[in-house]
Scaffold this motif. Structure first.
Motif, mmCIF file in Angstrom:
data_model
loop_
_atom_site.group_PDB
_atom_site.id
_atom_site.type_symbol
_atom_site.label_atom_id
_atom_site.label_comp_id
_atom_site.label_asym_id
_atom_site.label_seq_id
_atom_site.Cartn_x
_atom_site.Cartn_y
_atom_site.Cartn_z
ATOM 1 N N ASP A 41 0.862 -1.178 0.000
ATOM 2 C CA ASP A 41 0.000 0.000 0.000
ATOM 3 C C ASP A 41 0.901 1.232 0.000
ATOM 4 O O ASP A 41 1.498 1.565 1.023
ATOM 5 C CB ASP A 41 -0.894 -0.014 1.239
ATOM 6 N N VAL A 42 1.038 1.900 -1.153
ATOM 7 C CA VAL A 42 1.949 3.044 -1.239
ATOM 8 C C VAL A 42 1.454 4.243 -0.435
ATOM 9 O O VAL A 42 2.252 5.076 -0.024
ATOM 10 C CB VAL A 42 2.232 3.478 -2.703
ATOM 11 N N LEU A 43 0.163 4.341 -0.202
ATOM 12 C CA LEU A 43 -0.352 5.458 0.575
ATOM 13 C C LEU A 43 -0.005 5.318 2.052
ATOM 14 O O LEU A 43 0.295 6.295 2.726
ATOM 15 C CB LEU A 43 -1.869 5.582 0.400
ATOM 16 N N ARG A 44 -0.024 4.089 2.557
ATOM 17 C CA ARG A 44 0.328 3.835 3.962
ATOM 18 C C ARG A 44 1.772 3.367 4.121
ATOM 19 O O ARG A 44 2.265 3.230 5.236
ATOM 20 C CB ARG A 44 -0.623 2.816 4.574
ATOM 21 N N GLN A 45 2.456 3.074 3.001
ATOM 22 C CA GLN A 45 3.855 2.672 2.985
ATOM 23 C C GLN A 45 4.118 1.400 3.778
ATOM 24 O O GLN A 45 5.047 1.318 4.584
ATOM 25 C CB GLN A 45 4.753 3.819 3.500
ATOM 26 N N LEU A 46 3.280 0.373 3.532
ATOM 27 C CA LEU A 46 3.482 -0.917 4.183
ATOM 28 C C LEU A 46 2.818 -2.033 3.410
ATOM 29 O O LEU A 46 1.942 -1.803 2.581
ATOM 30 C CB LEU A 46 2.973 -0.904 5.624
ATOM 31 N N CYS A 47 3.264 -3.264 3.692
ATOM 32 C CA CYS A 47 2.620 -4.444 3.130
ATOM 33 C C CYS A 47 1.389 -4.756 3.970
ATOM 34 O O CYS A 47 1.406 -4.596 5.190
ATOM 35 C CB CYS A 47 3.571 -5.649 3.172
ATOM 36 N N ASP A 48 0.339 -5.186 3.308
ATOM 37 C CA ASP A 48 -0.906 -5.532 3.994
ATOM 38 C C ASP A 48 -1.552 -6.664 3.200
ATOM 39 O O ASP A 48 -1.134 -6.981 2.090
ATOM 40 C CB ASP A 48 -1.831 -4.312 4.050
ATOM 41 N N TRP A 49 -2.576 -7.261 3.776
ATOM 42 C CA TRP A 49 -3.322 -8.282 3.045
ATOM 43 C C TRP A 49 -3.816 -7.677 1.743
ATOM 44 O O TRP A 49 -4.300 -6.545 1.719
ATOM 45 C CB TRP A 49 -4.490 -8.806 3.869
ATOM 46 N N LYS A 50 -3.703 -8.416 0.672
ATOM 47 C CA LYS A 50 -4.065 -7.907 -0.661
ATOM 48 C C LYS A 50 -5.487 -7.349 -0.698
ATOM 49 O O LYS A 50 -5.753 -6.341 -1.335
ATOM 50 C CB LYS A 50 -3.885 -9.008 -1.699
ATOM 51 N N SER A 51 -6.408 -7.973 0.020
ATOM 52 C CA SER A 51 -7.798 -7.501 0.037
ATOM 53 C C SER A 51 -7.951 -6.140 0.712
ATOM 54 O O SER A 51 -8.931 -5.442 0.483
ATOM 55 C CB SER A 51 -8.697 -8.523 0.738
ATOM 56 N N VAL A 108 -5.643 -3.637 0.374
ATOM 57 C CA VAL A 108 -4.904 -2.627 -0.385
ATOM 58 C C VAL A 108 -5.754 -2.137 -1.563
ATOM 59 O O VAL A 108 -6.073 -2.899 -2.471
ATOM 60 C CB VAL A 108 -3.543 -3.172 -0.869
ATOM 61 N N LYS A 109 -6.095 -0.865 -1.516
ATOM 62 C CA LYS A 109 -6.927 -0.276 -2.573
ATOM 63 C C LYS A 109 -6.134 0.681 -3.457
ATOM 64 O O LYS A 109 -6.697 1.383 -4.271
ATOM 65 C CB LYS A 109 -8.095 0.517 -1.940
ATOM 66 N N SER A 110 -4.802 0.690 -3.290
ATOM 67 C CA SER A 110 -3.975 1.662 -4.019
ATOM 68 C C SER A 110 -3.040 0.994 -5.019
ATOM 69 O O SER A 110 -1.982 1.537 -5.314
ATOM 70 C CB SER A 110 -3.156 2.480 -3.017
ATOM 71 N N CYS A 111 -3.425 -0.142 -5.579
ATOM 72 C CA CYS A 111 -2.556 -0.818 -6.542
ATOM 73 C C CYS A 111 -2.386 -0.027 -7.834
ATOM 74 O O CYS A 111 -1.448 -0.260 -8.583
ATOM 75 C CB CYS A 111 -3.091 -2.217 -6.845
ATOM 76 N N ASP A 112 -3.258 0.917 -8.090
ATOM 77 C CA ASP A 112 -3.161 1.739 -9.294
ATOM 78 C C ASP A 112 -2.440 3.060 -9.029
ATOM 79 O O ASP A 112 -2.375 3.923 -9.885
ATOM 80 C CB ASP A 112 -4.537 1.999 -9.875
ATOM 81 N N VAL A 113 -1.869 3.216 -7.840
ATOM 82 C CA VAL A 113 -1.177 4.443 -7.448
ATOM 83 C C VAL A 113 0.326 4.196 -7.494
ATOM 84 O O VAL A 113 0.811 3.210 -6.959
ATOM 85 C CB VAL A 113 -1.603 4.876 -6.020
ATOM 86 N N LEU A 114 1.069 5.099 -8.135
ATOM 87 C CA LEU A 114 2.507 4.934 -8.275
ATOM 88 C C LEU A 114 3.296 5.393 -7.049
ATOM 89 O O LEU A 114 4.316 4.809 -6.712
ATOM 90 C CB LEU A 114 3.020 5.683 -9.505
ATOM 91 N N GLU A 115 2.851 6.472 -6.402
ATOM 92 C CA GLU A 115 3.608 7.010 -5.274
ATOM 93 C C GLU A 115 2.673 7.619 -4.247
ATOM 94 O O GLU A 115 1.497 7.840 -4.518
ATOM 95 C CB GLU A 115 4.631 8.045 -5.745
#
Length: 100
Positions: free
Chosen positions: A79-89, A91-98
């Motif tokens: 999750d680039v917005l929170r800057q951490l790994c999380d359960w895939k379900s 993470v809503k920012s997979c389309d965000v680059l930074e």
């Protein structure tokens, strides 16, 4: 304890260095790293499973930069917005680059 799992995953599971440098061919590292904080993780592309991110790393005294790849463990996404790994379900920012 379940709330801490994503945070612990960054430390325990997610900081595995990704193998392969093919995505880095053709990337202007100096341009990508210009004015970017060294502790910020970002994506180079939004294709794929959302597990791989990069951070800028000083390569030496000459002032050049290199990209350090990081890959979250299986079942997790970054999750680039929170800057951490999380359960895939989660993470809503997979389309965000930074994170900016």
């Amino acid at each position: 304890m379940a709330r801490w799992w994503p945070i612990l995953s960054v430390v325990c599971l997610c900081l595995a260095v990704a193998h392969g440098q093919d995505k880095l061919e053709g990337v202007d590292v100096e341009e990508v790293c210009a004015d970017r904080p060294a502790d910020e993780y970002f994506r180079l592309e939004t294709d794929g499973d959302c597990r791989e991110v990069y951070r800028c790393d000083s390569a030496g005294e000459d002032g050049t930069w290199r990209l350090a790849p990081i890959r979250c463990a299986g079942g997790l996404a970054f999750d680039v917005l929170r800057q951490l790994c999380d359960w895939k379900s989660n993470v809503k920012s997979c389309d965000v680059l930074e994170s900016k």
